[in-house]
Design a protein around this motif. Structure first.
Motif, PDB file in Angstrom:
ATOM      1  N   SER A 124      -5.369   1.293   6.929  1.00 24.70           N
ATOM      2  CA  SER A 124      -3.713   1.201   6.487  1.00 24.70           C
ATOM      3  C   SER A 124      -2.801   1.167   6.566  1.00 24.70           C
ATOM      4  O   SER A 124      -2.531  -0.080   7.572  1.00 24.70           O
ATOM      5  N   ALA A 125      -1.656   1.304   7.162  1.00 21.89           N
ATOM      6  CA  ALA A 125       0.000   0.518   7.010  1.00 21.89           C
ATOM      7  C   ALA A 125       0.097   0.739   8.624  1.00 21.89           C
ATOM      8  O   ALA A 125       0.277  -0.866   8.953  1.00 21.89           O
ATOM      9  N   ASP A 135      -4.926 -10.339   1.621  1.00 24.24           N
ATOM     10  CA  ASP A 135      -6.287  -9.242   0.813  1.00 24.24           C
ATOM     11  C   ASP A 135      -7.005  -7.958   1.773  1.00 24.24           C
ATOM     12  O   ASP A 135      -6.163  -7.777   2.534  1.00 24.24           O
ATOM     13  N   THR A 136      -7.073  -7.443   0.279  1.00 33.83           N
ATOM     14  CA  THR A 136      -7.865  -5.882   0.406  1.00 33.83           C
ATOM     15  C   THR A 136      -6.536  -4.711   0.917  1.00 33.83           C
ATOM     16  O   THR A 136      -6.955  -3.673   0.522  1.00 33.83           O
ATOM     17  N   PHE A 137      -6.021  -4.722   1.093  1.00 37.37           N
ATOM     18  CA  PHE A 137      -4.500  -4.396   1.138  1.00 37.37           C
ATOM     19  C   PHE A 137      -4.235  -3.580  -0.057  1.00 37.37           C
ATOM     20  O   PHE A 137      -3.670  -4.345  -0.893  1.00 37.37           O
ATOM     21  N   ASP A 138      -3.967  -2.235   0.186  1.00 35.99           N
ATOM     22  CA  ASP A 138      -3.212  -2.020  -1.267  1.00 35.99           C
ATOM     23  C   ASP A 138      -1.822  -2.327  -2.131  1.00 35.99           C
ATOM     24  O   ASP A 138      -1.042  -2.724  -0.485  1.00 35.99           O
ATOM     25  N   ASN A 139      -1.264  -2.496  -2.423  1.00 29.13           N
ATOM     26  CA  ASN A 139       0.501  -3.100  -3.205  1.00 29.13           C
ATOM     27  C   ASN A 139       0.993  -1.690  -2.327  1.00 29.13           C
ATOM     28  O   ASN A 139       2.116  -2.028  -1.447  1.00 29.13           O
ATOM     29  N   ALA A 140       1.022  -0.657  -2.355  1.00 22.35           N
ATOM     30  CA  ALA A 140       1.367  -0.050  -2.189  1.00 22.35           C
ATOM     31  C   ALA A 140       1.913   0.798  -0.598  1.00 22.35           C
ATOM     32  O   ALA A 140       2.742   0.391   0.317  1.00 22.35           O
ATOM     33  N   THR A 141       0.826  -0.266   0.524  1.00 20.90           N
ATOM     34  CA  THR A 141       0.922  -0.037   1.612  1.00 20.90           C
ATOM     35  C   THR A 141       1.838  -1.068   2.478  1.00 20.90           C
ATOM     36  O   THR A 141       2.185  -1.721   3.060  1.00 20.90           O
ATOM     37  N   VAL A 142       1.677  -2.375   1.614  1.00 23.11           N
ATOM     38  CA  VAL A 142       1.961  -3.809   1.613  1.00 23.11           C
ATOM     39  C   VAL A 142       3.841  -3.260   1.682  1.00 23.11           C
ATOM     40  O   VAL A 142       4.649  -2.791   2.371  1.00 23.11           O
ATOM     41  N   LEU A 174      -3.366  -9.656  -2.189  1.00 21.02           N
ATOM     42  CA  LEU A 174      -4.917  -9.330  -3.695  1.00 21.02           C
ATOM     43  C   LEU A 174      -5.264  -7.984  -2.883  1.00 21.02           C
ATOM     44  O   LEU A 174      -5.917  -7.825  -2.444  1.00 21.02           O
ATOM     45  N   PRO A 175      -5.385  -7.240  -4.017  1.00 23.20           N
ATOM     46  CA  PRO A 175      -5.732  -5.469  -3.228  1.00 23.20           C
ATOM     47  C   PRO A 175      -6.860  -5.856  -3.894  1.00 23.20           C
ATOM     48  O   PRO A 175      -7.653  -7.270  -4.476  1.00 23.20           O
ATOM     49  N   TYR A 176      -7.675  -5.376  -2.889  1.00 25.80           N
ATOM     50  CA  TYR A 176      -9.627  -5.060  -3.103  1.00 25.80           C
ATOM     51  C   TYR A 176      -9.999  -4.630  -4.744  1.00 25.80           C
ATOM     52  O   TYR A 176      -9.694  -3.894  -5.378  1.00 25.80           O
ATOM     53  N   CYS A 177     -11.038  -5.438  -5.015  1.00 20.74           N
ATOM     54  CA  CYS A 177     -11.299  -5.226  -6.361  1.00 20.74           C
ATOM     55  C   CYS A 177     -13.255  -6.134  -5.677  1.00 20.74           C
ATOM     56  O   CYS A 177     -13.400  -6.557  -5.512  1.00 20.74           O
ATOM     57  N   HIS A 178     -13.796  -4.847  -6.331  1.00 22.23           N
ATOM     58  CA  HIS A 178     -15.012  -5.275  -6.283  1.00 22.23           C
ATOM     59  C   HIS A 178     -15.792  -6.209  -6.944  1.00 22.23           C
ATOM     60  O   HIS A 178     -16.731  -7.275  -6.584  1.00 22.23           O
TER      61      HIS A 178
END
Length: 431
Positions: free
Chosen positions: A79-80, A103-110, A127-131
């Motif tokens: 989370s934020a 990494d892992t955190f999405d752009n909206a949270t950053v 770098l958001p999470y990507c499987h």
């Protein structure tokens, strides 16, 4: 019982977060390497009955095809607050908040945290999470940014932290206990809500269709009553004559949901047509009282009777309407994307098409270890019973099914032999 899949280095953190959760038994599944996750979750599902599963994005990606469709699952998300706390730890170390790679955190949270803390977003690489990304690729992203900007790293991936330890300034962006606690409590509440919904009072009405004007209503009603009374799935329901044209049932919502295969099909409609020669419309109602349930079921049955062919409908007091439900189960029409590695070779050795074997593999996954009879297999695939028996013989000859016993579904007639499918095991052996 809720199972928690977590890296062994973070178990203590999750135990602290779960300390306030009462009335729940926790089953811990700890892993040291991401390659171990799938096997451990498979063992968990085979050995234990669990009501819910909490796990991170990486474990979920590794085992999501193993998870039963009716299992409540929660995927932990950073989370934020987690990111803000990690940035605060950087300040405590005397590091400037930027430049940094995350990494892992999405752009909206950053973006949200950067605005709240008045940080230069252009000096934050995310770098958001990507499987599909490996830990090596994520580590290289951080190293490249560090070489160009002399930055530090915030990583929420344990494997990435292990790779970069000692090479760059690094902080582990693990969630704080409050974030985990909220997700655990939400999962527990969702499980309780699902149980409460299943135990809600419900009514079902099976009535002679108004489009069937040639049948004696009294005779049809008696025949329909006997059919429902002798249907094992309705053994726990209260069944009574409603009027000249229909039969009324009272039961928990869960019973009707089970009989209709999650509101998809109403087999009793097909049985009424084949054994009694009558057309029946089915209506189900879920409400706050018995009277409300019956009124909703009446509306649902009237709506079902307007369909061109026999059908069923569900109406809930929330406004939810599901229908039309068909008399017979819809055949499986999907297959694995790209068939899966080795499936075409296995299909060739078994003398089947890749599509047929793919549909069998999908059926095996939906059964979740339960045995199946040749008749049920034929119904699921949309083929005739003789074709289903021939298919079972062909699968047995190449070791893709094994006998699991027998079942006596009706008082008269021979018992049906049951079989376990082993498509997935055979595919694993090939790979």
């Amino acid at each position: 019982m809720i199972a928690v899949v977590v890296h062994t280095a973070r178990r203590e953190l999750f135990e602290e977060a779960a300390s306030t959760l009462a009335g729940v038994d926790l089953r811990w599944v700890g892993y040291d390497h991401e390659d171990d996750i799938r096997r451990q979750v498979a063992d968990l599902l085979a050995e234990s009955h669990i009501d819910g599963l909490l796990l991170g994005p990486v474990p979920y990606t590794a085992c999501r095809d193993l998870l039963p469709a009716d299992l409540s699952v929660a995927v932990t998300r950073s989370s934020a607050l987690d990111l803000a706390m990690t940035l605060y730890r950087a300040l405590a170390k005397g590091w400037p908040p930027t430049p940094v790679s995350i990494d892992t955190f999405d752009n909206a949270t950053v973006d949200e945290v950067a605005r709240a803390l008045d940080l230069d977003r252009d000096r934050i690489a995310c770098l958001p999470y990507c499987h599909e990304q490996t830990s090596a690729e994520i580590a290289e992203f951080h190293l490249d940014h560090h070489r160009r900007h002399d930055s530090y790293v915030i990583s929420a991936r344990s494997a990435v932290v292990a790779r970069l330890h000692g090479t760059v300034p690094l902080l582990n962006g693990m969630p704080v206990p409050s974030t985990i606690r909220v997700q655990l409590h939400e999962l527990a509440l969702r499980i309780e809500s699902t149980r409460a919904s299943a135990l809600r009072f419900a009514a079902g009405i099976f009535q002679l269709s108004k489009q069937d004007g040639r049948t004696d209503p009294d005779r049809a009603r008696v025949g329909m009553t006997n059919l429902l009374v002798n249907t094992p799935e309705f053994a726990e329901a209260w069944i009574e004559n409603r009027d000249r044209r229909g039969v009324l049932l009272f039961a928990h919502k869960a019973l009707f949901e089970r009989v209709t295969h999650s509101w998809v099909t109403v087999p009793a409609l097909d049985e009424a047509a084949s054994t009694l020669g009558i057309r029946v419309a089915a209506g189900f109602g879920v409400g706050a009282s018995a009277r409300n349930c019956v009124l909703l079921a009446e509306r649902a049955a009237e709506r079902a009777d307007r369909e061109a062919s026999p059908a069923g409908y569900l109406i809930e007091d929330s406004g939810l309407i599901i229908g039309p439900m068909t008399p017979t189960r819809i055949p499986l029409e999907f297959s694995y994307r790209g068939h899966r590695e080795g499936l075409e070779d296995l299909a060739g050795s078994a003398g089947l098409s890749a599509t047929t074997l793919s549909r069998l593999a999908a059926l095996e996954h939906s059964l979740a270890g339960r045995p199946i009879s040749p008749g049920d297999l034929a119904e699921s695939l949309g083929i005739t019973d003789p074709s289903g028996r021939r298919l079972i013989r062909k699968l047995s000859a190449c070791g893709l099914v094994t006998v699991a016993g027998s079942a006596q579904n009706h008082a008269k007639g021979r018992p049906s032999r049951l079989y376990h499918l082993h498509i997935d095991d055979a595919l694993k052996e090939q790979t």
